[in-house]
Design a protein around this motif. Structure first.
Motif, PDB file in Angstrom:
ATOM      1  N   ASP A 198       0.817  -1.214   0.000  1.00 53.13           N
ATOM      2  CA  ASP A 198       0.000   0.000   0.000  1.00 53.13           C
ATOM      3  C   ASP A 198       0.854   1.269   0.000  1.00 53.13           C
ATOM      4  O   ASP A 198       0.316   2.382   0.033  1.00 53.13           O
ATOM      5  N   SER A 199       2.161   1.113  -0.026  1.00 50.75           N
ATOM      6  CA  SER A 199       3.047   2.286   0.048  1.00 50.75           C
ATOM      7  C   SER A 199       3.019   3.115  -1.231  1.00 50.75           C
ATOM      8  O   SER A 199       3.383   4.286  -1.242  1.00 50.75           O
ATOM      9  N   GLY A 200       2.595   2.505  -2.335  1.00 50.61           N
ATOM     10  CA  GLY A 200       2.588   3.198  -3.609  1.00 50.61           C
ATOM     11  C   GLY A 200       3.931   3.188  -4.308  1.00 50.61           C
ATOM     12  O   GLY A 200       4.087   3.767  -5.391  1.00 50.61           O
ATOM     13  N   ARG A 201       4.914   2.537  -3.704  1.00 47.78           N
ATOM     14  CA  ARG A 201       6.250   2.478  -4.290  1.00 47.78           C
ATOM     15  C   ARG A 201       6.487   1.109  -4.931  1.00 47.78           C
ATOM     16  O   ARG A 201       5.806   0.133  -4.634  1.00 47.78           O
ATOM     17  N   ILE A 202       7.480   1.056  -5.800  1.00 52.10           N
ATOM     18  CA  ILE A 202       7.888  -0.224  -6.365  1.00 52.10           C
ATOM     19  C   ILE A 202       8.379  -1.104  -5.222  1.00 52.10           C
ATOM     20  O   ILE A 202       9.271  -0.729  -4.462  1.00 52.10           O
ATOM     21  N   SER A 203       7.809  -2.287  -5.103  1.00 53.31           N
ATOM     22  CA  SER A 203       8.164  -3.154  -3.979  1.00 53.31           C
ATOM     23  C   SER A 203       8.610  -4.543  -4.409  1.00 53.31           C
ATOM     24  O   SER A 203       9.037  -5.349  -3.571  1.00 53.31           O
ATOM     25  N   HIS A 204       8.518  -4.830  -5.699  1.00 53.37           N
ATOM     26  CA  HIS A 204       8.932  -6.165  -6.165  1.00 53.37           C
ATOM     27  C   HIS A 204       9.505  -6.056  -7.569  1.00 53.37           C
ATOM     28  O   HIS A 204       9.022  -5.279  -8.403  1.00 53.37           O
ATOM     29  N   VAL A 205      10.546  -6.840  -7.840  1.00 54.44           N
ATOM     30  CA  VAL A 205      11.168  -6.854  -9.153  1.00 54.44           C
ATOM     31  C   VAL A 205      11.486  -8.287  -9.545  1.00 54.44           C
ATOM     32  O   VAL A 205      11.826  -9.125  -8.699  1.00 54.44           O
ATOM     33  N   GLY A 206      11.344  -8.592 -10.816  1.00 53.13           N
ATOM     34  CA  GLY A 206      11.659  -9.916 -11.322  1.00 53.13           C
ATOM     35  C   GLY A 206      12.339  -9.821 -12.671  1.00 53.13           C
ATOM     36  O   GLY A 206      12.419  -8.747 -13.280  1.00 53.13           O
ATOM     37  N   ILE A 207      12.838 -10.955 -13.149  1.00 51.78           N
ATOM     38  CA  ILE A 207      13.528 -11.024 -14.442  1.00 51.78           C
ATOM     39  C   ILE A 207      12.608 -11.701 -15.461  1.00 51.78           C
ATOM     40  O   ILE A 207      12.157 -12.835 -15.240  1.00 51.78           O
ATOM     41  N   TYR A 208      12.332 -11.024 -16.539  1.00 51.47           N
ATOM     42  CA  TYR A 208      11.489 -11.588 -17.581  1.00 51.47           C
ATOM     43  C   TYR A 208      12.259 -12.678 -18.319  1.00 51.47           C
ATOM     44  O   TYR A 208      13.421 -12.498 -18.685  1.00 51.47           O
ATOM     45  N   ILE A 209      11.608 -13.827 -18.543  1.00 52.67           N
ATOM     46  CA  ILE A 209      12.307 -14.951 -19.179  1.00 52.67           C
ATOM     47  C   ILE A 209      11.652 -15.376 -20.493  1.00 52.67           C
ATOM     48  O   ILE A 209      12.035 -16.384 -21.089  1.00 52.67           O
ATOM     49  N   GLY A 210      10.671 -14.616 -20.945  1.00 56.08           N
ATOM     50  CA  GLY A 210      10.012 -14.933 -22.205  1.00 56.08           C
ATOM     51  C   GLY A 210       8.678 -15.623 -22.000  1.00 56.08           C
ATOM     52  O   GLY A 210       8.349 -16.096 -20.907  1.00 56.08           O
ATOM     53  N   ASN A 211       7.866 -15.658 -23.060  1.00 52.18           N
ATOM     54  CA  ASN A 211       6.558 -16.322 -23.028  1.00 52.18           C
ATOM     55  C   ASN A 211       5.661 -15.794 -21.915  1.00 52.18           C
ATOM     56  O   ASN A 211       4.928 -16.548 -21.270  1.00 52.18           O
ATOM     57  N   ASN A 212       5.756 -14.489 -21.655  1.00 49.01           N
ATOM     58  CA  ASN A 212       4.928 -13.812 -20.651  1.00 49.01           C
ATOM     59  C   ASN A 212       5.218 -14.277 -19.224  1.00 49.01           C
ATOM     60  O   ASN A 212       4.398 -14.097 -18.326  1.00 49.01           O
ATOM     61  N   LYS A 213       6.413 -14.859 -19.008  1.00 48.67           N
ATOM     62  CA  LYS A 213       6.766 -15.362 -17.680  1.00 48.67           C
ATOM     63  C   LYS A 213       7.969 -14.611 -17.117  1.00 48.67           C
ATOM     64  O   LYS A 213       8.782 -14.070 -17.857  1.00 48.67           O
ATOM     65  N   PHE A 214       8.058 -14.607 -15.802  1.00 46.82           N
ATOM     66  CA  PHE A 214       9.190 -13.979 -15.124  1.00 46.82           C
ATOM     67  C   PHE A 214       9.580 -14.833 -13.922  1.00 46.82           C
ATOM     68  O   PHE A 214       8.798 -15.668 -13.445  1.00 46.82           O
ATOM     69  N   ILE A 215      10.792 -14.617 -13.443  1.00 48.00           N
ATOM     70  CA  ILE A 215      11.281 -15.345 -12.278  1.00 48.00           C
ATOM     71  C   ILE A 215      11.701 -14.328 -11.221  1.00 48.00           C
ATOM     72  O   ILE A 215      12.307 -13.307 -11.539  1.00 48.00           O
ATOM     73  N   SER A 216      11.344 -14.602  -9.970  1.00 44.82           N
ATOM     74  CA  SER A 216      11.663 -13.665  -8.893  1.00 44.82           C
ATOM     75  C   SER A 216      11.658 -14.398  -7.559  1.00 44.82           C
ATOM     76  O   SER A 216      11.209 -15.542  -7.457  1.00 44.82           O
ATOM     77  N   ALA A 217      12.161 -13.729  -6.542  1.00 41.47           N
ATOM     78  CA  ALA A 217      12.144 -14.268  -5.180  1.00 41.47           C
ATOM     79  C   ALA A 217      10.897 -13.737  -4.485  1.00 41.47           C
ATOM     80  O   ALA A 217      10.791 -12.550  -4.184  1.00 41.47           O
ATOM     81  N   ILE A 218       9.949 -14.625  -4.229  1.00 42.17           N
ATOM     82  CA  ILE A 218       8.640 -14.256  -3.686  1.00 42.17           C
ATOM     83  C   ILE A 218       8.612 -14.476  -2.175  1.00 42.17           C
ATOM     84  O   ILE A 218       9.058 -15.518  -1.677  1.00 42.17           O
ATOM     85  N   SER A 219       8.055 -13.488  -1.461  1.00 43.15           N
ATOM     86  CA  SER A 219       8.078 -13.541   0.005  1.00 43.15           C
ATOM     87  C   SER A 219       6.785 -14.036   0.629  1.00 43.15           C
ATOM     88  O   SER A 219       6.793 -14.543   1.748  1.00 43.15           O
ATOM     89  N   ASP A 220       5.652 -13.882  -0.062  1.00 43.20           N
ATOM     90  CA  ASP A 220       4.354 -14.237   0.516  1.00 43.20           C
ATOM     91  C   ASP A 220       3.569 -15.160  -0.396  1.00 43.20           C
ATOM     92  O   ASP A 220       3.845 -15.265  -1.583  1.00 43.20           O
ATOM     93  N   GLY A 221       2.534 -15.804   0.180  1.00 40.33           N
ATOM     94  CA  GLY A 221       1.658 -16.661  -0.598  1.00 40.33           C
ATOM     95  C   GLY A 221       1.795 -18.116  -0.206  1.00 40.33           C
ATOM     96  O   GLY A 221       2.486 -18.465   0.766  1.00 40.33           O
TER      97      GLY A 221
END
Length: 234
Positions: A123-146
């Motif tokens: 809810d901060s309104g700031r960029i809070s997550h970043v990932g690397i796009y790997i093609g085919n509409n997919k990306f890889i990242s280190a996820i903290s929740d879920g």
């Protein structure tokens, strides 16, 4: 009676033809050199992007841990930081917001494997997550929740990521060849450190080169003495 082998007019014509042949030869070699440079740059760009994606994928399944950047655990920005530094010795900032500011903005339609994708997941309104796009509409990242955490591959079409997605950024030249900065490193709109904030419009180059033979004659050879004919002139 004395006979001259060539008349004055004939000599002038021969001299003119020789000059034109030299110019045409020089132009041909310069054009070939430029083609080789573009091809070499394209291959290098593809190679670097492949290295980034390959290393990122090899880390899939590693656990998430806030404040860490590998090699056994990562937070989201630490993951991107580690992958780029380890695979191609590219130094990026350490936080998601700083990486966001470091990038050049690109359209979603321009995304290539090895580009970055950014999200606003708080809810901060700031960029809070970043990932690397790997093609085919997919990306890889280190996820903290879920339900699953750690380094995971996800789709930009997934409901959660589609809702929180903010935009794409680029830190590596396009795999298609020279980047705009490589063609004209004096583009306006950049800071003193050469960085361009994501979302900043790229202004057109202040000067452009003509194409073809006329460009060669008017602007001069641009091969920087790398071809044999030009080296004879210097």
């Amino acid at each position: 009676m004395e006979h001259k082998l060539f008349s004055g007019k004939t000599t002038n014509k021969i001299a003119f033809l020789l000059i034109m042949l030299f110019v045409l030869a020089c132009f041909s070699v310069c054009a070939e050199n430029k083609t080789v440079k573009v091809s070499s740059s394209t291959n290098k760009n593809k190679e670097n992007r492949n290295k980034v994606v390959e290393l990122a994928k090899s880390l899939e399944g590693k656990p998430y841990k806030y404040g860490t950047y590998g090699p056994n655990a990562f937070d989201c920005s630490g993951f991107v930081f580690y992958v780029f530094r380890t695979s191609i010795a590219k130094q990026l900032p350490r936080t998601a917001t700083a990486i966001y500011d470091f990038c050049s903005s690109i359209k979603d339609s321009e995304l290539e494997a090895g580009d970055l994708v950014f999200f606003k997941t708080t809810d901060s309104g700031r960029i809070s997550h970043v990932g690397i796009y790997i093609g085919n509409n997919k990306f890889i990242s280190a996820i903290s929740d879920g339900t699953e955490t750690g380094v995971l591959i996800r789709s930009l079409s997934d409901r959660y990521w589609k809702k929180t997605y903010y935009g794409a950024g680029r830190v590596l030249p396009s795999a298609g060849g020279f980047s705009e900065e490589e063609i004209n490193p004096e583009l306006p709109g950049e800071g003193a450190d050469g960085k361009r904030a994501l979302g900043t419009e790229k202004k057109p180059a202040t000067k452009s080169k003509r194409d073809g033979f006329v460009a060669y004659v008017i602007d001069g050879c641009t091969c920087t003495q790398e071809c044999r004919p030009c080296s004879l002139l210097w």
